[in-house]
Write an enzyme that holds these catalytic residues in place. Structure first.
Site, PDB file in Angstrom:
ATOM      1  CB  THR A 269      -0.864   0.031   1.278  1.00 54.16           C
ATOM      2  OG1 THR A 269       0.013  -0.066   2.403  1.00 54.16           O
ATOM      3  CG2 THR A 269      -1.871  -1.108   1.304  1.00 54.16           C
ATOM      4  CB  SER A 270       0.698   4.624  -1.320  1.00 48.45           C
ATOM      5  OG  SER A 270      -0.698   4.590  -1.316  1.00 48.45           O
ATOM      6  CE1 TYR A 327       9.443  -5.875  -3.256  1.00 55.34           C
ATOM      7  CE2 TYR A 327       7.419  -7.101  -3.623  1.00 55.34           C
ATOM      8  CZ  TYR A 327       8.697  -6.727  -4.008  1.00 55.34           C
ATOM      9  OH  TYR A 327       9.229  -7.228  -5.155  1.00 55.34           O
ATOM     10  CB  CYS A 415      15.558  -8.078 -18.258  1.00 56.48           C
ATOM     11  SG  CYS A 415      16.862  -7.486 -19.288  1.00 56.48           S
TER      12      CYS A 415
HETATM   13  P1  NAD Z   1      -0.147   3.618  -5.598  1.00 54.60           P
HETATM   14  O1  NAD Z   1      -0.504   4.826  -4.810  1.00 54.60           O
HETATM   15  O2  NAD Z   1      -0.342   3.626  -7.063  1.00 54.60           O
HETATM   16  O3  NAD Z   1      -0.940   2.347  -5.012  1.00 54.60           O
HETATM   17  C1  NAD Z   1      -1.068   2.088  -3.651  1.00 54.60           C
HETATM   18  C2  NAD Z   1      -2.428   1.459  -3.409  1.00 54.60           C
HETATM   19  O4  NAD Z   1      -2.598   1.222  -2.002  1.00 54.60           O
HETATM   20  C3  NAD Z   1      -3.582   2.355  -3.847  1.00 54.60           C
HETATM   21  O5  NAD Z   1      -4.286   1.704  -4.883  1.00 54.60           O
HETATM   22  C4  NAD Z   1      -4.407   2.542  -2.582  1.00 54.60           C
HETATM   23  O6  NAD Z   1      -5.796   2.544  -2.840  1.00 54.60           O
HETATM   24  C5  NAD Z   1      -3.999   1.333  -1.749  1.00 54.60           C
HETATM   25  N1  NAD Z   1      -4.221   1.497  -0.301  1.00 54.60           N
HETATM   26  C6  NAD Z   1      -3.911   2.541   0.500  1.00 54.60           C
HETATM   27  N2  NAD Z   1      -4.265   2.275   1.766  1.00 54.60           N
HETATM   28  C7  NAD Z   1      -4.834   1.042   1.774  1.00 54.60           C
HETATM   29  C8  NAD Z   1      -5.400   0.229   2.795  1.00 54.60           C
HETATM   30  N3  NAD Z   1      -5.473   0.627   4.067  1.00 54.60           N
HETATM   31  N4  NAD Z   1      -5.875  -1.001   2.448  1.00 54.60           N
HETATM   32  C9  NAD Z   1      -5.839  -1.433   1.150  1.00 54.60           C
HETATM   33  N5  NAD Z   1      -5.323  -0.672   0.155  1.00 54.60           N
HETATM   34  C10 NAD Z   1      -4.818   0.539   0.470  1.00 54.60           C
HETATM   35  O7  NAD Z   1       1.354   3.296  -5.208  1.00 54.60           O
HETATM   36  P2  NAD Z   1       2.312   2.214  -5.906  1.00 54.60           P
HETATM   37  O8  NAD Z   1       2.988   2.839  -7.064  1.00 54.60           O
HETATM   38  O9  NAD Z   1       1.582   0.959  -6.077  1.00 54.60           O
HETATM   39  O10 NAD Z   1       3.398   2.048  -4.758  1.00 54.60           O
HETATM   40  C11 NAD Z   1       3.009   1.412  -3.538  1.00 54.60           C
HETATM   41  C12 NAD Z   1       4.067   1.551  -2.475  1.00 54.60           C
HETATM   42  O11 NAD Z   1       5.206   0.790  -2.829  1.00 54.60           O
HETATM   43  C13 NAD Z   1       4.555   2.980  -2.285  1.00 54.60           C
HETATM   44  O12 NAD Z   1       4.778   3.207  -0.922  1.00 54.60           O
HETATM   45  C14 NAD Z   1       5.816   3.015  -3.053  1.00 54.60           C
HETATM   46  O13 NAD Z   1       6.689   4.021  -2.589  1.00 54.60           O
HETATM   47  C15 NAD Z   1       6.352   1.620  -2.810  1.00 54.60           C
HETATM   48  N6  NAD Z   1       7.222   1.151  -3.882  1.00 54.60           N
HETATM   49  C16 NAD Z   1       7.969   0.055  -3.661  1.00 54.60           C
HETATM   50  C17 NAD Z   1       8.795  -0.414  -4.650  1.00 54.60           C
HETATM   51  C18 NAD Z   1       9.668  -1.606  -4.470  1.00 54.60           C
HETATM   52  O14 NAD Z   1      10.506  -1.878  -5.281  1.00 54.60           O
HETATM   53  N7  NAD Z   1       9.504  -2.365  -3.450  1.00 54.60           N
HETATM   54  C19 NAD Z   1       8.851   0.215  -5.879  1.00 54.60           C
HETATM   55  C20 NAD Z   1       8.038   1.298  -6.077  1.00 54.60           C
HETATM   56  C21 NAD Z   1       7.205   1.739  -5.095  1.00 54.60           C
END
Ligand code: NAD
Length: 556
Positions: A269-270, A327, A415
């Site tokens: 989740t964000s 994650y 990739c």
């Molecule tokens: P995004 O905002 O597009 O999607 C996040 C989703 O979480 C949204 O659809 C939102 O509705 C949902 N959400 C929020 N609160 C929630 C809850 N309580 N219950 C269920 N759903 C909920 O963001 P994204 O691009 O998918 O990125 C997600 C997260 O991952 C961010 O924090 C980002 O910084 C991180 N991220 C991680 C990596 C990695 O390599 N691990 C890479 C990019 C982003």
């Protein structure tokens, strides 16, 4: 075509569609490429919310406001190769004199002096129109849709399978939160590694977008229906992905009550943004959006408490046997601030699965076909398989990617490639352009999440061997190395992935346009960039990185 006609045709807010084909609109491919990639980042097929210029990752934007988008476009259309454009938090602020092998665009996004580096201070500046949140590839114009994270997620789940499940994830259940821009890659990655997947998102529209792009198989608003589908698929060993609308905390609680313990548990989740990202428990989506505006302090309080509750359930599941990992969204940090003092009792995905790849200079190498023709990507797929015939893992990935990934915006591919491989691939692509085997130049770039480009103590640099997790000289050196090497555009951001205050990182993109000049730049940039990963990890004392310094003749 003049500037106004160009805007009307390709960037009439919020209808963005990058030009295709091999005809230039700007003066050279060095400026045409960032122009197309900026517009592509905002294409509704690619971006989560083009109306607000939001690309992915909560509020990650491509430019400060619509005037800034137009102004950047105008400058890129007119600029020559003896200047570089400066972009400050998504707004063009001037040109500097440079030369044809220098980057055409120099970008700095969301950077704050450390003692002021809080979401609160950032939001205040943002509300006054002085800043924007660039995430990683949103503000550096090299986001390629959910595919961008797909292979990293696939590698992570596959490594988890090898480490904990003898390499076989059939009859195994992965549960995670978030089905947005990046998080939406999880369902497809999970089915590609053969697992059953249950994902939860509070916003049905986000899940629908993943259904349309074939990243998820099924969607429901009904918990019982989701569980029936999930358990049946798991029982039969079917690689099926299911999206359930709901709050992830509530769903984990129900799963615990029903004694359904996932084999693998994580979350995307964000959570990195407790105000404009995570949705607190106990509110409908509409109520939460209202509270965000009317009482941001209360919203953040509720958000932190909800994250604490959410992580509390994850910790319980970990005790009951779920392989649990963070994650990359900083959930543990904010859960701890919300009162879950044991939040860091589970590890992040980098120390758990990815760091050995970083020690080989491996990271997320991606490219986009400026022609817009999917055949160009299929040509690069085939040629890469010929270039690395011994790399079975890569061949398997590229074969599956062609079958399973629907392109979003300009056709692209990702990739993970390491030291030596990236340079070879870049030069191969340049040759394909020079000989006309692909129809237009190719942009090569990467996520800021890479081996030598980021300081992020709760993510990429968590638990470094020498304790240097928070040292951010490294991404700055990476930025300087890629600028010196002649990337086509470079960027330095703060707060990507984990939020303001928690990370600093550098990005780069370099264009293969088939020229000698491009070949020179590619040789330098695609050598220097992974070398930074090896330097960084060797310096921290990782044995394989120290060996790689010798192997790739990186010693002084
Ligand atoms: P995004 O905002 O597009 O999607 C996040 C989703 O979480 C949204 O659809 C939102 O509705 C949902 N959400 C929020 N609160 C929630 C809850 N309580 N219950 C269920 N759903 C909920 O963001 P994204 O691009 O998918 O990125 C997600 C997260 O991952 C961010 O924090 C980002 O910084 C991180 N991220 C991680 C990596 C990695 O390599 N691990 C890479 C990019 C982003």
């Amino acid at each position: 075509m003049n500037y106004l006609e160009f805007i009307e045709k390709y960037a009439n807010h919020p209808h963005y569609k990058a030009p295709r084909g091999n005809e230039l609109h700007a003066k050279s491919w060095q400026t045409e490429a960032p122009l197309r990639m900026l517009i592509n980042n905002l294409d509704a097929e690619v971006a989560e919310d083009p109306v607000n210029l939001i690309v992915y990752g909560g509020t990650g934007q491509a430019a400060r406001n619509t005037e800034a988008v137009k102004e950047i476009i105008r400058i890129l259309l007119e600029m020559d190769e003896n200047h570089s454009l400066l972009v400050q938090s998504g707004k063009p602020i001037g040109l500097v004199r440079s030369h044809p092998q220098a980057p055409r665009v120099l970008i700095a996004n969301s950077n704050l002096v450390p003692a002021w580096a809080t979401w609160e201070h950032f939001e205040e500046l943002k509300s006054r129109g002085l800043m924007m949140y660039g995430q990683m590839t949103a503000g550096s114009w090299i986001y390629i849709g959910s595919q961008g994270i797909l292979q990293g997620t696939y590698e992570t789940f596959a490594e988890c399978g090898r480490k904990y499940f003898e390499g076989d994830l059939s009859h195994k259940l992965i549960v995670s939160g978030g089905i947005g821009g990046m998080s939406g890659a999880q369902p497809l990655a999970a089915t590609m590694v053969g697992a059953t997947y249950l994902g939860v998102d509070v916003d049905p529209e986000r899940i629908k977008k993943r259904l349309e792009t074939r990243y998820i198989d099924k969607m429901t608003l009904d918990y019982n229906e989701a569980i029936n589908w999930t358990l049946e698929a798991k029982e039969k060993g079917k690689a099926v992905s299911i999206g359930l609308v709901g709050d992830i905390g509530d769903v984990l609680e129900k799963l615990l009550n029903d004694n359904i313990i996932p084999d693998i548990l994580t979350d995307q989740t964000s959570a990195h943004d407790p105000l404009n990202g995570y949705v607190p428990n106990g509110f409908s989506l509409a109520e939460a959006m209202e509270l965000r505006k009317t009482n941001p302090i209360l919203y953040k309080e509720k958000s932190l408490k909800s994250m604490a509750r959410h992580v509390g359930f994850m910790l319980e599941m970990q005790k009951l046997g779920s392989v649990t990992f963070d994650y990359g969204n900083n959930l543990r940090e904010f859960a701890q601030q919300g009162g879950e003092l044991n939040a860091f009792d589970y590890e992040g995905f980098v120390p758990k699965f990815i760091r050995p790849l970083f020690c080989d200079g491996k990271g997320p190498f991606r490219w986009a076909a400026l022609s817009g023709d999917p055949e160009d990507i299929f040509t690069t797929d085939r040629e890469l398989m010929k270039l690395f015939p011994e790399n079975e893992h890569l061949i398997k990935w590229l074969t599956e990617a062609k079958e399973k990934i629907a392109f979003q915006g300009l056709p692209s591919r990702i990739c993970w490639l390491g030291m030596g491989e990236r340079e070879k691939a870049g030069l191969l692509f340049n040759e394909l352009v020079r000989t006309g085997k692909v129809k237009a130049p190719i942009v090569i770039g990467r996520d800021h999440l890479d081996c030598g480009s980021v300081a992020s103590p709760n993510r990429e640099t968590e638990g470094m061997l020498d304790g240097s997790d928070a040292v951010s000289d490294w991404p700055l050196l990476n930025l300087m190395a890629n600028t010196s090497g002649g990337a086509t555009w470079v960027s330095f951001h703060h707060g990507g992935g984990v939020g303001i205050g928690y990370s600093q990182h550098a990005g780069m993109a370099v264009v293969a346009d088939g020229t000698e000049r491009a070949a020179d730049c590619l040789k330098r940039v695609l050598f220097n960039d992974p070398a930074m990963g090896i330097y960084r990890h060797a310096d921290a004392g990782y044995e394989t990185a120290i060996e790689n310094r010798k192997k790739f003749e990186l010693n002084f």
